[in-house]
Motif scaffolding. Structure first.
Motif: not given
Length: 277
Positions: A110-124
């Motif tokens: 829902g919400y991010t702050s101070y940086g986050t990494s999303f690598i090779d992720c998905s919603v299906k």
């Protein structure tokens, strides 16, 4: 609240998970509700984890995987949490806020702050449904990430919202992948095939609103966009509803998408409006 944890990590204490699967679950709350975790506040890593066939209900801060992902104040100069090879599928998200305001509802976080990494992720095959039936104005709904905020934006690499995902909202800033990219955020090789229907302003097949020098590189959208917003300032488009100064699009594509919106809106195949001045 989340099935694995309310908090996954906290200030100064990393929390990591590997190959954990949540399935056939139900989570109901009023704030910070996620299929996997309510709040991921960690310098740890979440790898190879999944949320499947789960139903989430809340008034605000809802994510198919995690409602909120950030670093605590004591960790804000450290390497933030990394989500790698994590997936959400066949999840139903019910947003039932009727009082208005920021709801941050999305298929992954829902919400991010101070940086986050999303690598090779998905919603299906995930249903994101805004149950607002009043005249109130809500903010930020998306297929993957509702809002990136604070001083450091997240990095999204090769992450996707896949076909079968639907977003039905009555909110400001709604996108197939990201609702509000408020700070400098990198989207590299990401895509959205979500079908988006919105009764509010700033609707895009990939992003609702982008600012803060956000960078979109080799991203694509091919989901239909339907707007029922009647105001002439409405923006309904194939990729990004509103883009401010500093935002860049490099090698991005909209294809096989239909945009339906009332007459008088700023309707575009790619962008509805570039900047305010």
């Amino acid at each position: 609240c989340g099935v694995v944890g309310g908090f996954l990590g906290t200030d100064g204490l990393p929390g990591s998970c590997e190959n954990v699967v949540v399935k056939n679950s139900t989570v109901t709350g009023t704030r910070y509700v996620g299929g996997f975790s309510g709040l991921t506040r960690s310098t740890g890593s979440i790898t190879g984890c999944r949320v499947e066939n789960t139903t989430l209900t809340s008034t605000s801060y809802i994510g198919g995987f995690s409602a909120y992902a950030d670093l605590g104040s004591s960790d804000k100069y450290e390497v933030p949490a990394i989500f790698r090879d994590c997936h959400v599928s066949d999840v139903t998200i019910n947003q039932n806020n009727t009082t208005g305001g920021d709801i941050y509802t999305a298929g992954f976080v829902g919400y991010t702050s101070y940086g986050t990494s999303f690598i090779d992720c998905s919603v299906k095959a995930t249903i994101i449904a805004d149950k607002n039936t009043s005249t109130t104005t809500l903010n930020d709904v998306a297929g993957f990430l509702a809002r990136s905020s604070s001083t450091i934006g997240p990095t999204c690499i090769n992450s996707h919202v896949l076909a079968g995902t639907t977003i039905t909202a009555k909110a400001t800033r709604v996108g197939g992948f990201v609702g509000y990219s408020e700070v400098a955020t990198t989207y590299n090789g990401c895509s959205s095939a979500a079908a988006v229907t919105n009764g509010g302003n700033y609707t895009g097949g990939f992003a609702g609103w982008a600012c803060g020098s956000s960078m979109f590189k080799e991203c694509s959208a091919n989901g239909n966009v339907t707007s029922t917003f009647s105001g002439k300032t409405g923006q309904s488009v194939g990729f990004c509803g509103y883009a401010t100064k500093g935002v860049s699009f490099n090698g991005c594509l909209v294809e096989n998408a239909v945009v339906n919106a009332p007459a008088g809106q700023r309707i575009g195949g790619f962008v509805g409006q570039l900047g305010a001045s």
